[in-house]
Write a protein that holds these residues in place. Sequence first.
Motif, PDB file in Angstrom:
ATOM      1  N   ARG A  76      25.048  44.857  41.880  1.00 41.16           N
ATOM      2  CA  ARG A  76      25.626  44.208  43.061  1.00 41.16           C
ATOM      3  C   ARG A  76      26.844  43.399  42.654  1.00 41.16           C
ATOM      4  N   LEU A  77      27.709  43.184  43.617  1.00 39.60           N
ATOM      5  CA  LEU A  77      28.877  42.341  43.371  1.00 39.60           C
ATOM      6  C   LEU A  77      28.464  40.878  43.348  1.00 39.60           C
ATOM      7  N   THR A  78      29.084  40.119  42.476  1.00 38.95           N
ATOM      8  CA  THR A  78      28.928  38.669  42.481  1.00 38.95           C
ATOM      9  C   THR A  78      29.881  38.114  43.546  1.00 38.95           C
ATOM     10  N   ASP A  79      29.850  36.821  43.763  1.00 39.62           N
ATOM     11  CA  ASP A  79      30.802  36.208  44.697  1.00 39.62           C
ATOM     12  C   ASP A  79      32.240  36.472  44.249  1.00 39.62           C
ATOM     13  N   LEU A  80      32.465  36.438  42.946  1.00 39.95           N
ATOM     14  CA  LEU A  80      33.804  36.724  42.419  1.00 39.95           C
ATOM     15  C   LEU A  80      34.186  38.169  42.717  1.00 39.95           C
ATOM     16  N   GLY A  81      33.251  39.083  42.549  1.00 40.81           N
ATOM     17  CA  GLY A  81      33.496  40.488  42.860  1.00 40.81           C
ATOM     18  C   GLY A  81      33.800  40.699  44.328  1.00 40.81           C
ATOM     19  N   VAL A  82      33.065  40.008  45.194  1.00 42.35           N
ATOM     20  CA  VAL A  82      33.307  40.102  46.638  1.00 42.35           C
ATOM     21  C   VAL A  82      34.711  39.599  46.967  1.00 42.35           C
ATOM     22  N   SER A  83      35.169  38.573  46.263  1.00 42.61           N
ATOM     23  CA  SER A  83      36.503  38.024  46.527  1.00 42.61           C
ATOM     24  C   SER A  83      37.607  39.018  46.164  1.00 42.61           C
ATOM     25  N   LEU A  84      37.289  40.005  45.363  1.00 38.73           N
ATOM     26  CA  LEU A  84      38.254  41.027  44.964  1.00 38.73           C
ATOM     27  C   LEU A  84      38.360  42.155  45.989  1.00 38.73           C
ATOM     28  N   LEU A  85      37.410  42.249  46.903  1.00 38.87           N
ATOM     29  CA  LEU A  85      37.394  43.354  47.864  1.00 38.87           C
ATOM     30  C   LEU A  85      38.616  43.387  48.773  1.00 38.87           C
ATOM     31  N   GLY A  86      39.100  42.250  49.218  1.00 40.62           N
ATOM     32  CA  GLY A  86      40.280  42.218  50.095  1.00 40.62           C
ATOM     33  C   GLY A  86      41.486  42.889  49.450  1.00 40.62           C
ATOM     34  N   PRO A  87      41.885  42.422  48.271  1.00 36.89           N
ATOM     35  CA  PRO A  87      43.030  43.059  47.610  1.00 36.89           C
ATOM     36  C   PRO A  87      42.780  44.527  47.266  1.00 36.89           C
ATOM     37  N   LEU A  88      41.578  44.870  46.816  1.00 36.65           N
ATOM     38  CA  LEU A  88      41.306  46.259  46.468  1.00 36.65           C
ATOM     39  C   LEU A  88      41.255  47.164  47.692  1.00 36.65           C
TER      40      LEU A  88
END
Length: 107
Positions: A80-92
């Motif tokens: 699963r994505l961490t909170d940091l990983g989730v924060s990367l979803l917008g740019p990706l």
Amino acid sequence: MTGPALDVFLADCPARTALDLIADTWSVVVVVGLAHGPRRYSALLERAGGISKKMLTQTLRRLAGAGLVERPATRGGEYRLTDLGVSLLGPLTALTAWAEEHADELA
């Protein structure tokens, strides 16, 4: 107070290290693959067409080491994505949408 400005043109810039991690094709595919929730290794392998087991394992380890993905505590668990990983979803998401829109022009 903010830190010093970062300059990605410098070899030792921390932002450049981050870009090296997330600009990798398989890193983008895996993070986007986890966007809609946790997935088991086998589901990620099936979803990410063309990736080898070895490359998926390496990519998941790199992303987990960087704090973007949480590895399962037990075999057969879900990544699963961490909170940091989730924060990367917008740019990706923006980057992948752009790539899909312009794929023919770039080919």
